[in-house]
Scaffold this active site. Structure first.
Site, PDB file in Angstrom:
ATOM      1  N   CYS A  44       0.805  -1.235   0.000  1.00  9.66           N
ATOM      2  CA  CYS A  44       0.000   0.000   0.000  1.00  9.66           C
ATOM      3  C   CYS A  44       0.834   1.279   0.000  1.00  9.66           C
ATOM      4  O   CYS A  44       0.811   2.034  -0.963  1.00  9.66           O
ATOM      5  CB  CYS A  44      -0.927  -0.001   1.217  1.00  9.66           C
ATOM      6  SG  CYS A  44      -2.113  -1.346   1.170  1.00  9.66           S
TER       7      CYS A  44
HETATM    8  N1  LIG Z   1      -2.797  -5.891   1.956  1.00 10.61           N
HETATM    9  C1  LIG Z   1      -3.186  -4.795   2.553  1.00 10.61           C
HETATM   10  O1  LIG Z   1      -2.737  -4.479   3.661  1.00 10.61           O
HETATM   11  C2  LIG Z   1      -4.227  -3.879   1.941  1.00 10.61           C
HETATM   12  C3  LIG Z   1      -4.880  -2.961   2.758  1.00 10.61           C
HETATM   13  C4  LIG Z   1      -5.828  -2.124   2.204  1.00 10.61           C
HETATM   14  C5  LIG Z   1      -6.080  -2.186   0.837  1.00 10.61           C
HETATM   15  N2  LIG Z   1      -5.408  -3.078   0.044  1.00 10.61           N
HETATM   16  C6  LIG Z   1      -5.742  -3.103  -1.381  1.00 10.61           C
HETATM   17  O2  LIG Z   1      -6.600  -4.216  -1.610  1.00 10.61           O
HETATM   18  C7  LIG Z   1      -6.327  -4.793  -2.902  1.00 10.61           C
HETATM   19  C8  LIG Z   1      -5.975  -6.254  -2.730  1.00 10.61           C
HETATM   20  O3  LIG Z   1      -4.786  -6.353  -1.961  1.00 10.61           O
HETATM   21  P1  LIG Z   1      -4.330  -7.702  -1.270  1.00 10.61           P
HETATM   22  O4  LIG Z   1      -3.217  -7.334  -0.354  1.00 10.61           O
HETATM   23  O5  LIG Z   1      -5.487  -8.447  -0.755  1.00 10.61           O
HETATM   24  O6  LIG Z   1      -3.739  -8.480  -2.533  1.00 10.61           O
HETATM   25  P2  LIG Z   1      -3.350 -10.040  -2.587  1.00 10.61           P
HETATM   26  O7  LIG Z   1      -2.313 -10.150  -3.664  1.00 10.61           O
HETATM   27  O8  LIG Z   1      -3.065 -10.556  -1.219  1.00 10.61           O
HETATM   28  O9  LIG Z   1      -4.683 -10.739  -3.083  1.00 10.61           O
HETATM   29  C9  LIG Z   1      -5.242 -10.498  -4.328  1.00 10.61           C
HETATM   30  C10 LIG Z   1      -5.872 -11.779  -4.834  1.00 10.61           C
HETATM   31  O10 LIG Z   1      -6.531 -11.491  -6.074  1.00 10.61           O
HETATM   32  C11 LIG Z   1      -6.364 -12.625  -6.911  1.00 10.61           C
HETATM   33  N3  LIG Z   1      -6.638 -12.229  -8.282  1.00 10.61           N
HETATM   34  C12 LIG Z   1      -5.857 -11.549  -9.155  1.00 10.61           C
HETATM   35  N4  LIG Z   1      -6.513 -11.362 -10.312  1.00 10.61           N
HETATM   36  C13 LIG Z   1      -7.733 -11.922 -10.171  1.00 10.61           C
HETATM   37  C14 LIG Z   1      -8.865 -12.051 -11.025  1.00 10.61           C
HETATM   38  N5  LIG Z   1      -8.874 -11.520 -12.244  1.00 10.61           N
HETATM   39  N6  LIG Z   1      -9.937 -12.722 -10.566  1.00 10.61           N
HETATM   40  C15 LIG Z   1      -9.953 -13.253  -9.326  1.00 10.61           C
HETATM   41  N7  LIG Z   1      -8.911 -13.153  -8.469  1.00 10.61           N
HETATM   42  C16 LIG Z   1      -7.819 -12.490  -8.887  1.00 10.61           C
HETATM   43  C17 LIG Z   1      -4.951 -13.071  -6.632  1.00 10.61           C
HETATM   44  O11 LIG Z   1      -4.731 -14.415  -7.046  1.00 10.61           O
HETATM   45  C18 LIG Z   1      -4.883 -12.901  -5.114  1.00 10.61           C
HETATM   46  O12 LIG Z   1      -5.285 -14.061  -4.442  1.00 10.61           O
HETATM   47  C19 LIG Z   1      -5.227  -3.933  -3.496  1.00 10.61           C
HETATM   48  O13 LIG Z   1      -5.786  -2.935  -4.276  1.00 10.61           O
HETATM   49  C20 LIG Z   1      -4.554  -3.318  -2.288  1.00 10.61           C
HETATM   50  O14 LIG Z   1      -3.921  -2.106  -2.593  1.00 10.61           O
HETATM   51  C21 LIG Z   1      -4.507  -3.935   0.578  1.00 10.61           C
END
Ligand SMILES: NC(=O)c1ccc[n+]([C@@H]2O[C@H](COP(=O)([O-])OP(=O)(O)OC[C@H]3O[C@@H](n4cnc5c(N)ncnc54)[C@H](O)[C@@H]3O)[C@@H](O)[C@H]2O)c1
Length: 447
Positions: A275
């Site tokens: 992030c």
């Molecule tokens: N990790 C954090 O602390 C956090 C906090 C707040 C916001 N975010 C935001 O949330 C979003 C997700 O982050 P995250 O950390 O969970 O990512 P992550 O990489 O842990 O998880 C994302 C998941 O999406 C899946 N994916 C990718 N393309 C896909 C598709 N077309 N269809 C279905 N699944 C698909 C991936 O395989 C993965 O399992 C991002 O935009 C991030 O910036 C993350």
């Protein structure tokens, strides 16, 4: 209120609504489990078959989701997972939680969001709510999601509903988790805001509706830019304090006793995670499209990106004191995950520090209870136990991540020179400790 709207509201209020969560990572899985624990039928969608299998077998792979909760919701049939996006047609809600990284050029990479939206658009039907949770620049929901979803002829805010609701989860935070972090909700129009707010109010303690998707998108970027800029400021203050022989940690601890107008941020080896190093660049990219230059973001990015080099300088200082060079020295890294007590390696500053030290000829080893193997820049390392590492008598240790399981007493007792980038050794006083900033080293022996 339209009939479509009231039908969906009824299904949400009675927990009859089928919830689809797309992307089951750090954000999506905790959310899916929260809806399932609340009694909704939840289907998780992901392209990663290993995650789908793990969920369907009731295994949690995210530390914030307890194994007990996972087993409970899978056994009760409230949570299941699939790779088959055609099942989205059966959902009342499609909630998108896929990654939003940067390209090498530091431009937003929306390819995951677009791919997820293609699946949603292909299965969209009247009465569905689509929510984007992935962090992204203001305008994404209206400019990217809406045209894709409207292409089949359904009208937003009348036939289907569209909202942005930023995820604010802080992985590894024992106090604040999905359930008790207030949720911002901005719909395309009033009907969309109403159904999205009704949905989240079933699982989070407080919902804050805002007037548009753009406001909701901007809220998240303000929050993370605020952090990035303040961390940049305190990292610069740390480097400044070092030049002036002032202990920056002592300064922050004293400053934070002020009951108003000050909020502590702490220096460290650089930004990490998915992030803070990334999100501000989504904002500056979008602002540039409107002819606006985000100077604070660029400057903070510059200072934060300089921290790994600064840490390497501190390692050179520590070795210099024992009349050694980085070239050929054995350097042991404590912690490679981007922050304490998590396994997430994304954008971890430890990776930059390792690479910089290797380029200068250091022989690297590392300990991290959460990361057993590390592949980076063409090198592969296996984690080493702390005892084994100390027995090998490295020339210097570097604390990059202060996991709570590390045995600091053993490290300090070994008298191996250690560069502490996290103030993990605040309770110790030893000439072998080199802090990120302040407290001059003992004078080197000049020969
Ligand atoms: N990790 C954090 O602390 C956090 C906090 C707040 C916001 N975010 C935001 O949330 C979003 C997700 O982050 P995250 O950390 O969970 O990512 P992550 O990489 O842990 O998880 C994302 C998941 O999406 C899946 N994916 C990718 N393309 C896909 C598709 N077309 N269809 C279905 N699944 C698909 C991936 O395989 C993965 O399992 C991002 O935009 C991030 O910036 C993350």
């Amino acid at each position: 209120m339209t009939t479509t709207n009231s039908n969906l509201l009824d299904r949400i209020r009675s927990k009859q609504a089928n919830i689809g969560i797309i992307g089951l990572g750090y954000v999506g899985l905790p959310l899916a489990v929260e809806f399932a624990l609340a009694g909704f039928n939840v289907t998780g969608f992901d392209v990663d078959v290993r995650k789908i299998d793990a969920i369907n077998q009731g295994h949690s792979y995210i530390p914030d989701v307890s194994q007990a909760d996972m087993e409970k919701v899978v056994k009760s049939g409230h949570l299941r997972a699939t790779t088959d996006s055609t099942e989205l047609a059966k959902m009342d809600v499609a909630d998108i939680c896929v990654p939003t990284p940067l390209r090498k050029t530091k431009d937003p990479d929306l390819s995951y969001v677009v791919q997820a939206l293609e699946g949603v658009a292909a299965n969209l039907r009247a009465g569905q709510l689509v929510v984007l949770e992935s962090t992204t620049y203001p305008g994404t929901t209206d400019e990217v999601a809406l045209p894709m979803l409207s292409a089949g002829g359904l009208k937003v805010d009348r036939d289907f509903f569209l909202a942005f609701s930023p995820e604010r989860v802080d992985p590894g935070n024992p106090t604040y988790q999905t359930k008790n972090i207030p949720k911002i909700v901005g719909g395309y129009g009033p009907a969309s805001t109403e159904v999205a707010a009704a949905l989240y109010s079933k699982v989070v303690s407080k919902v804050i509706p805002v007037s548009s998707t753009r406001v909701a998108e901007m809220v998240k970027l303000l929050e993370n830019t605020f952090r990035a800029v303040n961390i940049g400021l305190v990292n610069e203050i740390a480097q400044m304090c070092h030049k002036m022989d002032i202990d920056v940690w002592e300064v922050i601890d004293a400053a934070k006793t002020k009951p108003f107008g000050f909020m502590p941020f702490y220096p460290g080896p650089g930004l990490g995670g998915h992030c803070i190093p990334i999100d501000p660049f989504y904002l500056s990219w979008k602002a540039r499209q409107s002819g606006f230059e985000c100077r604070f973001i660029e400057l903070a990015g510059h200072v934060n990106a300089s921290m790994p080099d600064y840490v390497v300088e501190r390692v050179a200082d520590a070795l210099n004191n024992s009349r050694k060079a980085i070239n050929g020295s054995k350097i042991h890294i404590y912690g490679v995950a981007y922050k304490r007590d998590v396994s997430d390696m994304r954008e971890s500053p430890a990776l930059d520090i390792i690479e910089l030290l290797q380029r200068r000829g250091a022989v690297i080893s590392y300990s991290d209870p959460y990361v057993t193997t590390l592949k980076h820049a063409g090198h592969e390392f296996q984690a080493m136990g702390e005892k084994e590492a100390l027995n090998r008598r490295p020339d210097c240790a570097v604390i990059c991540t202060d996991h709570s399981t590390f045995d600091w007493q053993a490290l300090v007792s070994s008298e191996i020179p250690v560069v502490d980038t996290r103030n993990a050794l605040r309770a110790f006083s030893s000439p072998s400790i080199v802090r990120l900033s302040g407290r001059a080293l003992p004078a080197p022996v000049i020969v």
